[in-house]
Design an enzyme around this catalytic site. Structure first.
Site, mmCIF file in Angstrom:
data_model
loop_
_atom_site.group_PDB
_atom_site.id
_atom_site.type_symbol
_atom_site.label_atom_id
_atom_site.label_comp_id
_atom_site.label_asym_id
_atom_site.label_seq_id
_atom_site.Cartn_x
_atom_site.Cartn_y
_atom_site.Cartn_z
ATOM 1 N N ASP A 108 -4.864 -9.389 8.248
ATOM 2 C CA ASP A 108 -4.173 -8.111 8.063
ATOM 3 C C ASP A 108 -2.742 -8.279 8.566
ATOM 4 O OD1 ASP A 108 -3.836 -5.279 7.621
ATOM 5 O OD2 ASP A 108 -3.966 -5.001 9.781
ATOM 6 N N SER A 109 -1.916 -7.274 8.268
ATOM 7 C CA SER A 109 -0.551 -7.278 8.769
ATOM 8 C C SER A 109 -0.514 -7.093 10.289
ATOM 9 C CB SER A 109 0.227 -6.149 8.098
ATOM 10 O OG SER A 109 -0.460 -4.923 8.279
ATOM 11 N N CYS A 153 -6.011 -5.948 4.659
ATOM 12 C CA CYS A 153 -4.851 -5.076 4.451
ATOM 13 C C CYS A 153 -4.861 -4.525 3.016
ATOM 14 C CB CYS A 153 -3.590 -5.898 4.689
ATOM 15 S SG CYS A 153 -2.068 -4.984 4.432
ATOM 16 N N GLU A 209 -1.562 3.904 16.024
ATOM 17 C CA GLU A 209 -1.236 2.864 17.012
ATOM 18 C C GLU A 209 -0.833 3.465 18.352
ATOM 19 O OE1 GLU A 209 0.965 -0.444 15.439
ATOM 20 O OE2 GLU A 209 -0.490 -0.674 13.808
ATOM 21 N N CYS A 246 -5.899 2.626 3.620
ATOM 22 C CA CYS A 246 -5.077 1.909 4.607
ATOM 23 C C CYS A 246 -5.990 1.568 5.777
ATOM 24 C CB CYS A 246 -3.924 2.800 5.057
ATOM 25 S SG CYS A 246 -2.956 2.101 6.400
ATOM 26 N N HIS A 286 -5.730 1.661 8.859
ATOM 27 C CA HIS A 286 -5.755 2.548 10.026
ATOM 28 C C HIS A 286 -6.482 3.874 9.777
ATOM 29 C CE1 HIS A 286 -2.575 -0.251 10.965
ATOM 30 N NE2 HIS A 286 -2.370 0.283 12.165
HETATM 31 N N1 DGL Z 1 -2.524 -2.843 7.038
HETATM 32 C C1 DGL Z 1 -1.691 -2.014 6.210
HETATM 33 C C2 DGL Z 1 -2.504 -1.502 5.006
HETATM 34 O O1 DGL Z 1 -3.716 -1.383 5.055
HETATM 35 C C3 DGL Z 1 -1.080 -0.875 6.975
HETATM 36 C C4 DGL Z 1 -0.025 -1.301 7.965
HETATM 37 C C5 DGL Z 1 1.168 -1.971 7.305
HETATM 38 O O2 DGL Z 1 1.989 -1.280 6.657
HETATM 39 O O3 DGL Z 1 1.276 -3.161 7.430
HETATM 40 O O4 DGL Z 1 -1.949 -1.236 3.985
#
Ligand code: DGL
Length: 274
Positions: free
Chosen positions: A13-14, A76, A156, A188, A190
């Site tokens: 993931d990012s 992600c 976060e 997403c 989160h």
């Molecule tokens: N992990 C990203 C997503 O699910 C969200 C956070 C980001 O913008 O990197 O799209």
């Protein structure tokens, strides 16, 4: 290339958000080992171009291959929307699974009035990928997307149950409520952590789809189909390893707040080397 069925699954993931996907894999596939990579140095992906996200993801895939993973889960949503076609060569036959398709399949099954909402990052929503998937499955489905960029920092910050978050959610989701959707994809990493708030705003009539959970179920099928499902029961050694590209300590604090155990060690690596 021969793939070892007892090798770990690579999840990336990012940043920290993909732990919601790793958590579902841990819950639903308890005999699987995981190597998790969070690109904490280069987060967010949601506001970056497709080209950049592809370049980052290729580097991460190279790193995960070095860890000898047997399959890769793109946790992600933004990366899942952008990279799938572009990284095929990199994979050399390693199966890959993103979070878009598993969520879209369930949404298409669940919707009664054929009005589906999707929320996610700006990049994800502008990709229009859910519309593509959903209308391929059923051309009558109408898809309404809404970018909710403030949700990521609120999560976060730990403001999961907070009047400010409820207010922000009400502002963002008003538009989707007006479209009378009956199904909403939490597109997403989160957002599953905001499930209670989103439910409060959308009401009981709207079914919330959590792609993290659906991806874990789809992963089990994929591993079974490819003869890669681990047959081992509980491992003696701790089966999860965590890597980040920056700020390992901050990652640990977030991880410990959402995983059912404490992450003792996190390793920082230089992802630009890959
Ligand atoms: N992990 C990203 C997503 O699910 C969200 C956070 C980001 O913008 O990197 O799209």
């Amino acid at each position: 290339m021969k793939i070892d069925r007892n090798a770990p699954i690579g999840v990336f993931d990012s940043g920290v958000g993909g732990l919601t996907v790793a958590r579902e894999i841990m819950r639903n596939l308890p005999s699987e080992k995981i190597v998790y990579f969070g690109d904490t140095a280069r987060v967010p992906y949601g506001s970056k171009s497709q080209e950049t996200v592809i370049r980052y993801s290729r580097q991460i895939i190279r790193f995960l291959k070095e860890q000898q993973v047997k399959a890769i889960v793109v946790a992600c949503n933004t990366a899942s929307a952008f990279i799938m076609d572009a990284v095929q060569e990199e994979l050399e036959g390693i199966p890959i699974l993103g979070v878009i398709e598993p969520g879209a399949i369930v949404a298409a099954k669940e919707t009664r009035n054929k009005r589906v909402g999707v929320i996610g990052t700006t990049g994800l929503i502008s990709s229009g990928i859910h519309k593509e998937y959903l209308q391929n499955m059923d051309p009558q489905i109408q898809v309404f997307g809404k970018a909710c960029p403030l949700f990521v920092p609120l999560v976060e910050e730990g403001w999961l149950h907070d009047p400010v978050t409820t207010e922000v959610a009400a502002r963002y989701l008003q538009e989707l409520k007006a479209k009378e959707i009956d199904t909403l994809i939490l597109g997403c990493t989160h957002y599953p952590l905001l499930r209670a708030t989103i439910h409060e705003v959308m009401g009981d009539a709207v079914r919330l789809v959590n792609p993290a959970y659906e991806t874990a179920l789809r992963l089990r099928e994929l591993l079974q189909e490819t003869d890669l499902y681990s047959l081992k029961t509980a491992e003696e050694e701790f089966p999860y390893r965590f890597f980040v590209s920056d700020l390992a300590e901050k990652f640990k604090v977030f991880a410990n707040s959402i995983l059912p155990f404490d992450v003792a060690t996190t390793q920082k690596i230089d992802i630009e080397k890959f």
